[in-house]
Enzyme design. Structure first.
Site, PDB file in Angstrom:
ATOM      1  N   SER A 149       6.010  -2.027  -1.829  1.00 23.92           N
ATOM      2  CA  SER A 149       5.864  -2.865  -2.871  1.00 23.92           C
ATOM      3  C   SER A 149       5.069  -2.449  -3.970  1.00 23.92           C
ATOM      4  O   SER A 149       3.890  -3.081  -4.540  1.00 23.92           O
ATOM      5  CB  SER A 149       5.501  -4.240  -2.414  1.00 23.92           C
ATOM      6  N   GLY A 184       0.707  -1.146   0.060  1.00 23.19           N
ATOM      7  CA  GLY A 184       0.214  -0.139  -0.029  1.00 23.19           C
ATOM      8  C   GLY A 184       0.891   1.327   0.150  1.00 23.19           C
ATOM      9  O   GLY A 184       2.090   1.167   0.279  1.00 23.19           O
ATOM     10  N   GLY A 238      -1.074   2.602   6.237  1.00 24.13           N
ATOM     11  CA  GLY A 238      -1.066   1.875   7.512  1.00 24.13           C
ATOM     12  C   GLY A 238      -0.227   0.588   7.757  1.00 24.13           C
ATOM     13  O   GLY A 238      -0.316  -0.279   8.698  1.00 24.13           O
ATOM     14  N   SER A 286       2.425   5.037   0.994  1.00 23.64           N
ATOM     15  CA  SER A 286       3.027   5.526   2.347  1.00 23.64           C
ATOM     16  C   SER A 286       1.837   6.200   2.910  1.00 23.64           C
ATOM     17  O   SER A 286       0.869   6.793   2.389  1.00 23.64           O
ATOM     18  CB  SER A 286       4.000   6.734   1.840  1.00 23.64           C
ATOM     19  N   GLY A 287       1.708   5.896   4.273  1.00 22.27           N
ATOM     20  CA  GLY A 287       0.765   6.257   5.256  1.00 22.27           C
ATOM     21  C   GLY A 287      -0.473   5.529   5.086  1.00 22.27           C
ATOM     22  O   GLY A 287      -1.541   5.579   5.779  1.00 22.27           O
ATOM     23  N   SER A 345       2.925   0.097   8.565  1.00 20.81           N
ATOM     24  CA  SER A 345       3.775  -0.111   9.732  1.00 20.81           C
ATOM     25  C   SER A 345       2.870  -0.299  11.138  1.00 20.81           C
ATOM     26  O   SER A 345       3.078  -1.133  11.908  1.00 20.81           O
ATOM     27  CB  SER A 345       4.668   1.016  10.174  1.00 20.81           C
TER      28      SER A 345
HETATM   29  N1  ADP Z   1      -7.252   1.971  10.190  1.00 21.05           N
HETATM   30  C1  ADP Z   1      -6.136   2.383  10.407  1.00 21.05           C
HETATM   31  N2  ADP Z   1      -4.973   1.447  10.101  1.00 21.05           N
HETATM   32  C2  ADP Z   1      -3.792   1.998  10.133  1.00 21.05           C
HETATM   33  N3  ADP Z   1      -3.332   3.134  10.362  1.00 21.05           N
HETATM   34  C3  ADP Z   1      -4.224   4.203  10.557  1.00 21.05           C
HETATM   35  C4  ADP Z   1      -5.522   3.745  10.559  1.00 21.05           C
HETATM   36  N4  ADP Z   1      -6.575   4.797  10.820  1.00 21.05           N
HETATM   37  C5  ADP Z   1      -5.647   5.977  10.868  1.00 21.05           C
HETATM   38  N5  ADP Z   1      -4.293   5.389  10.734  1.00 21.05           N
HETATM   39  C6  ADP Z   1      -3.170   6.285  10.980  1.00 21.05           C
HETATM   40  O1  ADP Z   1      -2.481   6.450   9.811  1.00 21.05           O
HETATM   41  C7  ADP Z   1      -1.320   6.205   9.913  1.00 21.05           C
HETATM   42  C8  ADP Z   1      -0.357   5.247   9.028  1.00 21.05           C
HETATM   43  O2  ADP Z   1       1.013   5.272   8.771  1.00 21.05           O
HETATM   44  P1  ADP Z   1       2.019   4.355   8.902  1.00 21.05           P
HETATM   45  O3  ADP Z   1       1.529   3.089   9.527  1.00 21.05           O
HETATM   46  O4  ADP Z   1       3.127   4.693   9.116  1.00 21.05           O
HETATM   47  O5  ADP Z   1       1.629   3.934   7.158  1.00 21.05           O
HETATM   48  P2  ADP Z   1       2.965   3.126   6.108  1.00 21.05           P
HETATM   49  O6  ADP Z   1       3.776   2.400   7.063  1.00 21.05           O
HETATM   50  O7  ADP Z   1       1.853   2.568   5.330  1.00 21.05           O
HETATM   51  O8  ADP Z   1       3.679   4.144   5.587  1.00 21.05           O
HETATM   52  C9  ADP Z   1      -0.859   6.201  11.253  1.00 21.05           C
HETATM   53  O9  ADP Z   1      -0.579   7.643  11.736  1.00 21.05           O
HETATM   54  C10 ADP Z   1      -1.892   5.577  11.885  1.00 21.05           C
HETATM   55  O10 ADP Z   1      -2.297   5.873  13.148  1.00 21.05           O
HETATM   56 MG    MG Z   2       5.825   2.218   7.237  1.00 22.81          MG
END
Ligand code: ADP
Ligand code: MG
Length: 190
Positions: free
Chosen positions: A89, A16, A21, A18-19, A23
Site C-alpha cells: 500500500s 510497509g 513483516g 517488502s520484508g 505477512s
Molecule cells: N519483528 C519482526 N516482525 C516481523 N517479521 C520479522 C521481525 N523480525 C524478523 N522478521 C522476519 O522478517 C521477515 C518478514 O517477511 P514478511 O512477513 O514476508 O514481510 P512482508 O510480508 O512485509 O513482505 C520474515 O522472515 C520474518 O521472520
Molecule cells: Mg508479504
C-alpha cells in the site's frame, strides 16, 4: 483464552515495504485472535495471484489493487470478520481513501505502519528481490525503484528491525486493545 470478540468487524491495515513483516505479523496476530474472533487475512502476494492477477505495478495498478483489497475487507468486516490487510500500500492518498470508505460504514480501521531500515530489509531479503532491484534488474520495486509514501499519522508504528516477531505481535495486539477492537482479559499472556 486470548482475545474476546468485539461486536462487529474491523480492519487492521498493515502497510510497509517488502520484508517489513506484514505477512508474518498478519499470521501471528490472526493466530492469536482465533478462534475467539473470526479472522481473514488479505495478503498482497496472494491477492495478486487471484483477485488482482490482471494488474501490474504502475501507480494506477497499485491503487486499483489497494482499492480491491479495501472493498473485500469491507465486505468481510460488515459481517463481523476481523480483517487483516497485508499489502505494501505505497500511496498515502489511496490508504486514506480505503480508510474513509470503511469509516463511512462505521467499520473501525487501523492503519499500522511496519517500519524497518532499508539495510535490514536488504539483509532479510526473504524473496531475493532487493538484490535484484539494487542490481537494477527490477523496475518498479517499492523502496528502491518505486515510491513508498510512509504514513505521517498512522494509528500505530511497529519498528520490526530489532525486535522479535513475538514482541512485534504483542505490540500489534496491544494496539488493538488500546483502540478497543479486542478485549484482552486482564492477566492474559499479553
Ligand atoms: N519483528 C519482526 N516482525 C516481523 N517479521 C520479522 C521481525 N523480525 C524478523 N522478521 C522476519 O522478517 C521477515 C518478514 O517477511 P514478511 O512477513 O514476508 O514481510 P512482508 O510480508 O512485509 O513482505 C520474515 O522472515 C520474518 O521472520
Ligand atoms: Mg508479504
Amino acid at each position: 483464552m486470548g482475545a474476546s470478540a468485539r461486536q462487529g468487524g474491523a480492519i487492521l491495515w498493515f502497510t510497509g515495504l517488502s520484508g517489513s513483516g506484514k505477512s508474518t505479523l498478519a499470521a501471528a496476530v490472526g493466530a492469536r485472535l482465533t478462534p475467539a474472533v473470526p479472522v481473514e487475512i488479505l495478503d498482497g502476494d496472494e491477492i495478486r495471484k487471484q483477485l488482482s492477477a490482471d494488474l501490474g505495478y504502475t501507480k494506477e495498478a497499485r491503487d486499483t489493487n489497494i482499492r480491491r483489497i479495501g472493498f473485500v475487507a469491507r465486505l468481510l468486516a460488515r459481517h463481523g470478520v476481523f480483517v487483516i490487510a497485508a499489502a505494501i500500500s505505497p500511496y498515502a492518498a489511496t490508504r486514506h481513501e480505503v480508510r474513509l470508505l470503511a469509516r463511512d460504514e462505521g467499520i473501525p480501521f487501523l492503519e499500522v505502519f511496519l517500519s524497518a531500515r532499508l539495510e535490514t530489509l536488504v539483509q532479510r531479503d526473504t524473496k531475493g528481490l532487493y538484490k535484484r532491484a539494487l542490481a537494477g534488474e527490477l523496475l518498479h520495486f517499492t523502496g528502491v525503484s518505486d515510491p513508498y509514501e510512509a504514513p505521517t499519522h498512522p494509528d500505530g508504528i511497529i519498528l520490526t528491525d530489532d525486535e522479535s516477531v513475538e514482541v512485534s505481535t504483542q505490540k500489534a495486539l496491544a494496539l488493538l486493545a488500546q483502540y478497543g477492537l479486542v478485549k484482552i482479559p486482564v492477566g492474559d499472556a499479553l
